[in-house]
Scaffold this motif. Structure first.
Motif, PDB file in Angstrom:
ATOM      1  N   ASP A 184       0.828  -1.206   0.000  1.00  0.00           N
ATOM      2  CA  ASP A 184       0.000   0.000   0.000  1.00  0.00           C
ATOM      3  C   ASP A 184       0.864   1.258   0.000  1.00  0.00           C
ATOM      4  N   ASP A 185       1.958   1.187   0.749  1.00  0.00           N
ATOM      5  CA  ASP A 185       2.900   2.308   0.785  1.00  0.00           C
ATOM      6  C   ASP A 185       4.215   1.818   0.177  1.00  0.00           C
ATOM      7  N   ALA A 186       4.204   1.622  -1.130  1.00  0.00           N
ATOM      8  CA  ALA A 186       5.359   1.037  -1.818  1.00  0.00           C
ATOM      9  C   ALA A 186       6.541   2.005  -1.803  1.00  0.00           C
ATOM     10  N   PRO A 187       7.752   1.478  -1.800  1.00  0.00           N
ATOM     11  CA  PRO A 187       8.933   2.352  -1.852  1.00  0.00           C
ATOM     12  C   PRO A 187       9.016   3.084  -3.188  1.00  0.00           C
ATOM     13  N   THR A 188       9.663   4.229  -3.160  1.00  0.00           N
ATOM     14  CA  THR A 188       9.898   4.973  -4.406  1.00  0.00           C
ATOM     15  C   THR A 188      11.253   4.636  -5.015  1.00  0.00           C
ATOM     16  N   LEU A 189      12.079   3.965  -4.220  1.00  0.00           N
ATOM     17  CA  LEU A 189      13.417   3.581  -4.661  1.00  0.00           C
ATOM     18  C   LEU A 189      13.757   2.225  -4.064  1.00  0.00           C
ATOM     19  N   ILE A 190      14.360   1.343  -4.876  1.00  0.00           N
ATOM     20  CA  ILE A 190      14.801   0.039  -4.391  1.00  0.00           C
ATOM     21  C   ILE A 190      16.305  -0.090  -4.624  1.00  0.00           C
ATOM     22  N   PHE A 191      17.055  -0.321  -3.541  1.00  0.00           N
ATOM     23  CA  PHE A 191      18.469  -0.672  -3.645  1.00  0.00           C
ATOM     24  C   PHE A 191      18.558  -2.191  -3.791  1.00  0.00           C
ATOM     25  N   CYS A 192      19.359  -2.640  -4.745  1.00  0.00           N
ATOM     26  CA  CYS A 192      19.498  -4.075  -5.007  1.00  0.00           C
ATOM     27  C   CYS A 192      20.888  -4.568  -4.609  1.00  0.00           C
ATOM     28  N   GLY A 193      20.953  -5.837  -4.194  1.00  0.00           N
ATOM     29  CA  GLY A 193      22.193  -6.421  -3.715  1.00  0.00           C
ATOM     30  C   GLY A 193      23.283  -6.489  -4.754  1.00  0.00           C
ATOM     31  N   ASN A 194      22.908  -6.596  -6.025  1.00  0.00           N
ATOM     32  CA  ASN A 194      23.874  -6.509  -7.122  1.00  0.00           C
ATOM     33  C   ASN A 194      23.139  -6.161  -8.403  1.00  0.00           C
ATOM     34  N   GLY A 204       3.818  -2.712 -15.159  1.00  0.00           N
ATOM     35  CA  GLY A 204       3.411  -1.448 -15.760  1.00  0.00           C
ATOM     36  C   GLY A 204       3.845  -0.233 -14.967  1.00  0.00           C
ATOM     37  N   VAL A 205       4.872  -0.394 -14.132  1.00  0.00           N
ATOM     38  CA  VAL A 205       5.393   0.728 -13.335  1.00  0.00           C
ATOM     39  C   VAL A 205       6.616   1.274 -14.047  1.00  0.00           C
ATOM     40  N   PRO A 206       6.576   2.506 -14.531  1.00  0.00           N
ATOM     41  CA  PRO A 206       7.714   3.033 -15.302  1.00  0.00           C
ATOM     42  C   PRO A 206       8.936   3.290 -14.420  1.00  0.00           C
ATOM     43  N   VAL A 207      10.111   3.016 -14.991  1.00  0.00           N
ATOM     44  CA  VAL A 207      11.391   3.298 -14.346  1.00  0.00           C
ATOM     45  C   VAL A 207      12.065   4.413 -15.134  1.00  0.00           C
ATOM     46  N   PRO A 208      12.393   5.541 -14.509  1.00  0.00           N
ATOM     47  CA  PRO A 208      12.422   5.816 -13.072  1.00  0.00           C
ATOM     48  C   PRO A 208      11.231   6.614 -12.550  1.00  0.00           C
ATOM     49  N   ASP A 209      10.254   6.961 -13.390  1.00  0.00           N
ATOM     50  CA  ASP A 209       9.176   7.846 -12.947  1.00  0.00           C
ATOM     51  C   ASP A 209       8.281   7.206 -11.894  1.00  0.00           C
ATOM     52  N   GLY A 210       8.074   5.891 -12.001  1.00  0.00           N
ATOM     53  CA  GLY A 210       7.238   5.206 -11.026  1.00  0.00           C
ATOM     54  C   GLY A 210       8.029   4.566  -9.908  1.00  0.00           C
ATOM     55  N   ILE A 211       9.203   4.086 -10.212  1.00  0.00           N
ATOM     56  CA  ILE A 211      10.082   3.467  -9.230  1.00  0.00           C
ATOM     57  C   ILE A 211      11.531   3.644  -9.691  1.00  0.00           C
ATOM     58  N   SER A 212      12.411   4.023  -8.782  1.00  0.00           N
ATOM     59  CA  SER A 212      13.844   4.115  -9.088  1.00  0.00           C
ATOM     60  C   SER A 212      14.534   2.841  -8.600  1.00  0.00           C
ATOM     61  N   ILE A 213      15.579   2.430  -9.320  1.00  0.00           N
ATOM     62  CA  ILE A 213      16.278   1.184  -8.994  1.00  0.00           C
ATOM     63  C   ILE A 213      17.786   1.428  -9.074  1.00  0.00           C
ATOM     64  N   VAL A 214      18.501   0.944  -8.055  1.00  0.00           N
ATOM     65  CA  VAL A 214      19.957   1.074  -8.000  1.00  0.00           C
ATOM     66  C   VAL A 214      20.575  -0.306  -7.786  1.00  0.00           C
ATOM     67  N   GLY A 215      21.592  -0.637  -8.571  1.00  0.00           N
ATOM     68  CA  GLY A 215      22.261  -1.918  -8.454  1.00  0.00           C
ATOM     69  C   GLY A 215      23.590  -1.816  -7.724  1.00  0.00           C
ATOM     70  N   ILE A 259      19.523  -0.542 -20.820  1.00  0.00           N
ATOM     71  CA  ILE A 259      19.359  -0.677 -19.375  1.00  0.00           C
ATOM     72  C   ILE A 259      19.688   0.622 -18.644  1.00  0.00           C
ATOM     73  N   GLU A 260      20.906   1.133 -18.832  1.00  0.00           N
ATOM     74  CA  GLU A 260      21.365   2.368 -18.178  1.00  0.00           C
ATOM     75  C   GLU A 260      21.062   2.356 -16.684  1.00  0.00           C
ATOM     76  N   LEU A 261      21.578   1.361 -16.011  1.00  0.00           N
ATOM     77  CA  LEU A 261      21.308   1.155 -14.590  1.00  0.00           C
ATOM     78  C   LEU A 261      22.183   2.045 -13.720  1.00  0.00           C
ATOM     79  N   SER A 262      21.573   2.771 -12.806  1.00  0.00           N
ATOM     80  CA  SER A 262      22.329   3.458 -11.756  1.00  0.00           C
ATOM     81  C   SER A 262      22.846   2.380 -10.813  1.00  0.00           C
ATOM     82  N   ARG A 274      20.105   6.231 -15.913  1.00  0.00           N
ATOM     83  CA  ARG A 274      18.694   6.518 -16.184  1.00  0.00           C
ATOM     84  C   ARG A 274      17.729   6.011 -15.126  1.00  0.00           C
ATOM     85  N   THR A 275      18.083   4.979 -14.342  1.00  0.00           N
ATOM     86  CA  THR A 275      17.101   4.327 -13.472  1.00  0.00           C
ATOM     87  C   THR A 275      16.887   5.034 -12.133  1.00  0.00           C
ATOM     88  N   LEU A 276      17.480   6.196 -11.954  1.00  0.00           N
ATOM     89  CA  LEU A 276      17.261   6.984 -10.731  1.00  0.00           C
ATOM     90  C   LEU A 276      16.797   8.375 -11.127  1.00  0.00           C
TER      91      LEU A 276
END
Length: 332
Positions: free
Chosen positions: A232-242, A257-268, A280-283, A324-326
């Motif tokens: 219900d209160d989803a994170p806006t950013l997810i840090f990933c282990g790798n 259907g959640v856009p990256v990064p507008d809907g969720i940011s992801i960091v590897g 990909i252009e992963l942060s 791009r993912t942040l």
């Protein structure tokens, strides 16, 4: 009859042991003598026997690389630089992929290796203990075990997470999630500690509801992110282990259907080559894993040939690479 090193010795006018040393590029042999021996070997068509070298020196010049975490794509990127480093010192790299902890040490010992680089050790693994007791030298790469000290090359994640967290907070992220690695690995533990410390220093705590643990693979990142996105209160950013976990997170966001990064940011974490691909252009949090692999090879050779009394623990610093993912949190 096959040409032998004694034939080369007679033609070059040196002793048979000098032939062996010259062909190994031993620094105790002069360059002039090395050239004379090599010229004689070429003229006679002599090919050194690895079996003969092993018998005379007591070494096979074979180094094992133990990788049991076969789903972690990280390790495919370190084999080539490790091979090149060992080859430069006259050693051959042999890949081992056994997964049974109790039997792997005996199999490594039985394979006649001069040493082993342990790349996917868990913190409670008995393999280092077995190798130490049997006198087989080893080096930890990327991961360590608690039972036995040894030479090691590892990542120091603190600086990379500090920079990443600073940037995330500047972009407005406060509800932060994490898909972390296995809790029985030193890498999983150290990265989690570094992330939590960086957040805590800035007044942010990870909500337990937003944290998942799992293998360092794409499937784990996909499954965990799928769960996090339904909160219900989803994170806006997810840090990933790798990075590999982050690839799974990107897949889950795309499917939901959640856009990256507008809907969720992801960091590897790792900055593997695909992370910079335009698709990909992963942060991510980066370090020099190629140099780390080569350093593990250098430490392995040093341990075998010099047998230093002290163990070397070499840490590689991390930096944050923004792609791009942040992005900034979108205000509703």
């Amino acid at each position: 009859m096959a040409v032998t090193s004694r034939d080369v010795a007679r033609l070059a006018g040196v002793s048979q042991p000098t032939v062996s040393r010259a062909l190994r590029d031993d620094p105790r042999v002069s360059e002039e003598t090395k050239k004379r021996v090599r010229d004689a070997a070429v003229l006679l068509g002599y090919v050194p026997s690895e079996a003969g070298r092993a018998l005379s020196s007591g070494r096979t010049r074979r180094i094992g690389l133990l990788v049991t975490d076969l789903d972690n794509q990280f390790y495919s990127h370190i084999i080539a630089p490790l091979h090149r480093e060992l080859e430069a010192h006259g050693y051959q790299l042999v890949l081992h992929t056994e997964t049974t902890d109790e039997s792997v040490a005996e199999r490594l010992i039985a394979n006649g290796l001069d040493g082993v680089i342990l790349a996917t050790t868990t913190v409670e693994s008995v393999v280092p203990l077995r190798l130490r007791d049997r006198g087989l030298p080893f080096v930890y790469f990327n991961r360590t075990a608690a039972l036995v000290d040894a030479d090691a090359t590892v990542v120091a994640p603190a600086s990379g997470f500090q920079d990443a967290v600073d940037r995330a907070l500047a972009l407005g992220h406060r509800r932060i999630g994490a898909v972390l690695g296995p809790q029985n690995t030193s890498t999983g533990r150290s990265r989690e500690r570094a992330l939590r410390a960086a957040l805590a220093d800035r007044g942010i705590a990870l909500d337990a509801a937003c944290v998942r643990h799992g293998p360092f693979d794409t499937a784990a990142g996909d499954a965990a992110t799928t769960e996090l996105l339904t909160l219900d209160d989803a994170p806006t950013l997810i840090f990933c282990g790798n990075d590999v976990v982050a690839y799974g997170a990107l897949n889950a966001a795309r499917r939901a259907g959640v856009p990256v990064p507008d809907g969720i940011s992801i960091v590897g974490f790792d900055d593997l080559p695909p992370a910079s691909w335009p698709l990909i252009e992963l942060s991510t949090i980066a370090y020099d894993y190629v140099r780390m692999a080569r350093e593990a090879g250098r430490l392995m050779v040093r341990r075998i040939e010099d047998q230093p009394e002290e163990y070397a623990h070499v840490e590689f610093a991390t930096t944050f690479v923004e792609r791009r993912t942040l992005a900034a949190v979108r205000r509703s």
